[in-house]
Write an enzyme that holds these catalytic residues in place. Structure first.
Site, mmCIF file in Angstrom:
data_model
loop_
_atom_site.group_PDB
_atom_site.id
_atom_site.type_symbol
_atom_site.label_atom_id
_atom_site.label_comp_id
_atom_site.label_asym_id
_atom_site.label_seq_id
_atom_site.Cartn_x
_atom_site.Cartn_y
_atom_site.Cartn_z
ATOM 1 N N ASP A 148 41.950 1.553 81.959
ATOM 2 C CA ASP A 148 41.552 0.826 80.693
ATOM 3 C C ASP A 148 40.924 2.178 79.972
ATOM 4 O O ASP A 148 40.560 2.212 78.740
ATOM 5 C CB ASP A 148 40.864 -0.641 80.296
ATOM 6 C CG ASP A 148 41.524 -1.459 80.116
ATOM 7 O OD1 ASP A 148 42.960 -1.175 79.634
ATOM 8 O OD2 ASP A 148 41.440 -3.080 80.209
ATOM 9 N N GLN A 193 41.364 -8.636 81.648
ATOM 10 C CA GLN A 193 42.120 -8.884 80.569
ATOM 11 C C GLN A 193 40.859 -9.549 79.495
ATOM 12 O O GLN A 193 40.189 -10.175 80.173
ATOM 13 C CB GLN A 193 43.012 -9.570 80.400
ATOM 14 C CG GLN A 193 43.847 -9.280 79.176
ATOM 15 C CD GLN A 193 44.484 -8.380 78.995
ATOM 16 O OE1 GLN A 193 45.509 -7.912 78.720
ATOM 17 N NE2 GLN A 193 44.137 -8.375 77.108
ATOM 18 N N LYS A 237 52.225 -6.673 80.001
ATOM 19 C CA LYS A 237 51.984 -5.394 81.057
ATOM 20 C C LYS A 237 52.746 -5.761 82.421
ATOM 21 O O LYS A 237 53.214 -4.642 82.803
ATOM 22 C CB LYS A 237 50.964 -5.369 81.401
ATOM 23 C CG LYS A 237 50.003 -4.997 80.040
ATOM 24 C CD LYS A 237 48.151 -5.173 80.049
ATOM 25 C CE LYS A 237 47.352 -5.083 79.000
ATOM 26 N NZ LYS A 237 46.237 -5.623 78.377
#
Ligand code: NAP
Length: 295
Positions: A120, A97, A53
């Site tokens: 997200d 994460q 990412k």
């Protein structure tokens, strides 16, 4: 011959477009999109995702900040980082994460991220906006799936979409996206899960079947309708002595078994997977310019 939905190519197109838009944004407004990434623990898969990412950010001209913390990090430490990034104007997106170690409450962490920086799309405010059909950050994998369906002009209006799996990151959001009354969706949606007695009864009715289960090659040709479109979200490692690594990746759908029966399919790898990062980059750009200003 079934159409192979090329997520890798679509993802590259999106990244190139964002790279160009970012150059213009820096020139015209002096704004450089910034993404903060937090990794806790030493799960190699998570570490690789975070690294990829950050690399993707760098390639298109974003700022990225990575913080890697040990497995025994306290919840308070994680919340402190988020608080700092919530206030930092150069950070437009915050990504923690998942999964997190046991001592850290995942929901509490998600709730602590400002919804305006929740790229997200996991914050209940963004999930609620998705359900209500309001603008907000859409979780990246479902956003990528919808993008692919629209790009390949797979009809959705009045069609039956069957989603197998009801996780918060894939199954629930994609189901909610695709029944919305708009030109990119408008489908009839059924969700199956482990309490579904006879999954095949439903999957055989699917014009579009979305498998987000995590069981290698669960869906076989007898479980699908002729001419269906298959979106295979699953990423499963299976042993394969013929490869260098000793394993390979397969989806939740038995690709070779279904291929001759279907209209289109996303391969694994190279289908849905690459779209997730592309949509994360897109959400970060949206956060930098304002959700309503993206064209
Ligand atoms: P998850 O949180 O484990 O959820 C799996 C879902 O599948 C659950 O709702 C579960 O039902 C259901 N399920 C499990 N076994 C089943 C069975 N035999 N029959 C019917 N339903 C069953 O998984 P996830 O996070 O959604 O991920 C699913 C897969 O997609 C995994 O392979 C993952 O690696 C992959 N994935 C890929 C991407 C990407 O970028 N391509 C992103 C995210 C995930 P219950 O709710 O009843 O337990």
């Amino acid at each position: 011959m079934a159409i192979i939905i090329d997520g890798k190519k679509c993802s590259e197109e999106i990244r190139n477009e964002l790279k160009q838009k970012t150059e213009e944004l820096i020139k015209s407004k002096g704004i450089k999109p910034g993404l903060a990434l937090l990794l806790v623990g030493d799960n190699p898969a998570s570490a690789l995702y975070v690294k990829n990412k950050a690399k993707a950010c760098e390639e298109i001209g974003y700022n990225s900040v990575i913080v890697e913390l040990p497995e025994d990090t306290s919840e308070k430490t994680v919340l402190n980082y988020i608080e700092k990034w919530n206030k930092d104007e150069s950070i437009h997106g915050i990504l923690v994460q998942l999964p997190l170690p046991k001592q850290i409450n995942e929901q509490k962490v998600i709730l602590s991220i400002l919804p305006e920086k929740d790229v997200d799309g996991f914050h209940p405010i963004n999930m609620g906006r998705l359900v209500l059909g309001l603008p907000g950050f859409i979780p990246c994998t479902p956003a990528g799936i919808q993008y692919l369906l629209n790009k390949y002009e797979i009809p959705l209006k009045g069609k039956h979409v069957v989603v197998v799996g009801r996780s918060n990151i894939v199954g629930k959001p994609i189901a909610n996206l695709l029944y919305q009354k708009n030109s990119k969706a408008n489908a009839i949606v059924t969700i199956c899960h482990t309490a579904t007695n006879d999954i095949t009864y439903y999957t055989r009715q699917a014009d579009v079947l979305i498998a987000a289960v995590g069981v290698p090659r669960l869906i076989k040709s007898e479980s699908i309708k002729d001419g269906a479109t298959i979106i295979d979200v699953g990423i499963n490692r299976i042993k394969d002595a013929s490869t260098k690594t000793g394993y390979r990746l397969v989806g939740d759908v038995d690709y070779n078994d279904v291929y001759n029966k279907i209209h289109a399919i996303t391969p694994v790898p190279g289908g849905v997977g690459p779209m997730t990062i592309a949509m994360l980059l897109r959400n970060t750009y949206l956060s930098a310019v304002g959700l309503d200003k993206y064209e």
